[in-house]
Design a protein around this motif. Structure first.
Motif: not given
Length: 223
Positions: A55, A68, A188
Motif C-alpha cells: 500500500w 490491502p 481490501y
C-alpha cells in the motif's frame, strides 16, 4: 490509566495501531523477483500476482486495520472473466474466509499519524500518543493521561473517514476482463486474525456463461 486504555479512550471508532498482522508469500509460493512481498500463480491461462505490504497511499497506516493486497490479473485464456469482489477471498487452512470489502462500502474512521517538519532530538513522546507517532521514542517514565482534557478535545486529532479518495482510485474495480486483458488494483480484505496462513483465492468465472473455470490460489504466511 494505562497507555493502552488511554489509546482506547482516544480512538473510540478507530482502527488501533499495532493490532494488525502482515502477510508475506509462503515459502512454497512462486515469488516475483523485484516486487517485494509478491507471489504469482496461474490456472487455465489466467495469471494472478498478489503483492502484500504494497500500500502506497492515504492514509499511510491503512494496513493497521485492513489487509490491502495489490493484485494484477492477466487473462491469457479465451474466456472473458467476470471480476466480482465476492470471487476473491483470503482463506485459512481451517476454512475461515476473510472477505474482500467493496471499497465504497468500507465504513470506518482512522486517526492519521502526525507528520513533523523536523525530527525531534532527545524527546520521548507521551505513551498514550505513541500510535500517532510511529517510529518515535516513547517516554518510559511517569506521564499520566489527563482524561478530562482529552475527553473534551480528542476530536482535534486528524480523523480520516474511510474510504479515502486514494482507496477508491487505486482499488481493483468490478467488471469484465477480456481475453489478452490485464488489470491492476488493490483489494481490501477484512483484518486477518487467529491464523498463521491464508491462501489468496481467486474464483474464475466466464462472464458470458457464468461457468466456473477454476481457481487461482497464492499462499501467504501471517506474521
Amino acid at each position: 490509566m494505562s497507555a493502552r486504555l488511554a489509546a482506547l479512550r482516544l480512538l473510540p471508532f478507530a482502527v488501533l495501531i499495532g493490532c494488525a498482522h502482515t502477510l508475506e508469500p509462503a515459502p512454497e509460493a512462486r515469488h516475483v523477483p523485484g516486487l517485494g512481498d509478491a507471489a504469482v500463480a496461474e490456472n487455465v491461462g489466467v495469471e494472478v500476482i498478489a503483492s502484500a505490504n504494497a500500500w502506497r497511499g492515504f492514509p499511510p497506516d491503512l494496513e493497521d486495520g485492513i489487509t490491502p493486497l495489490l493484485v494484477t490479473i492477466t487473462n491469457h485464456s479465451e474466456h472473458a472473466l467476470e471480476l466480482r469482489y465476492d470471487y476473491f477471498g483470503l482463506v485459512s487452512p481451517g476454512g475461515v474466509r476473510y472477505a474482500a470489502l467493496p471499497p465504497f462500502q468500507i465504513k470506518d474512521i482512522v486517526y492519521a499519524p502526525v507528520n513533523m517538519v523536523s525530527p525531534p532530538l532527545n524527546f520521548g513522546v507521551a505513551p498514550y500518543l505513541s500510535p500517532w507517532y510511529p517510529g518515535w521514542s516513547t517516554w518510559n517514565g511517569p506521564f499520566p493521561y489527563r482524561a478530562p482534557y482529552y475527553d473534551s478535545y480528542y476530536t482535534a486529532f486528524e480523523r480520516v473517514t474511510l474510504p479515502t479518495g486514494d482507496m477508491i482510485q487505486k482499488a481493483l474495480p468490478e467488471g469484465v476482463l477480456e481475453p489478452r486483458g490485464r488489470i491492476t488494483g488493490y483489494l481490501y480484505f477484512e483484518s486477518v486474525e487467529d491464523t498463521s496462513r491464508v491462501n489468496f483465492v481467486t474464483h474464475l468465472v466466464d462472464a458470458h456463461t457464468g461457468q466456473a473455470l477454476g481457481t487461482v490460489e497464492v499462499p501467504f504466511v501471517v506474521d
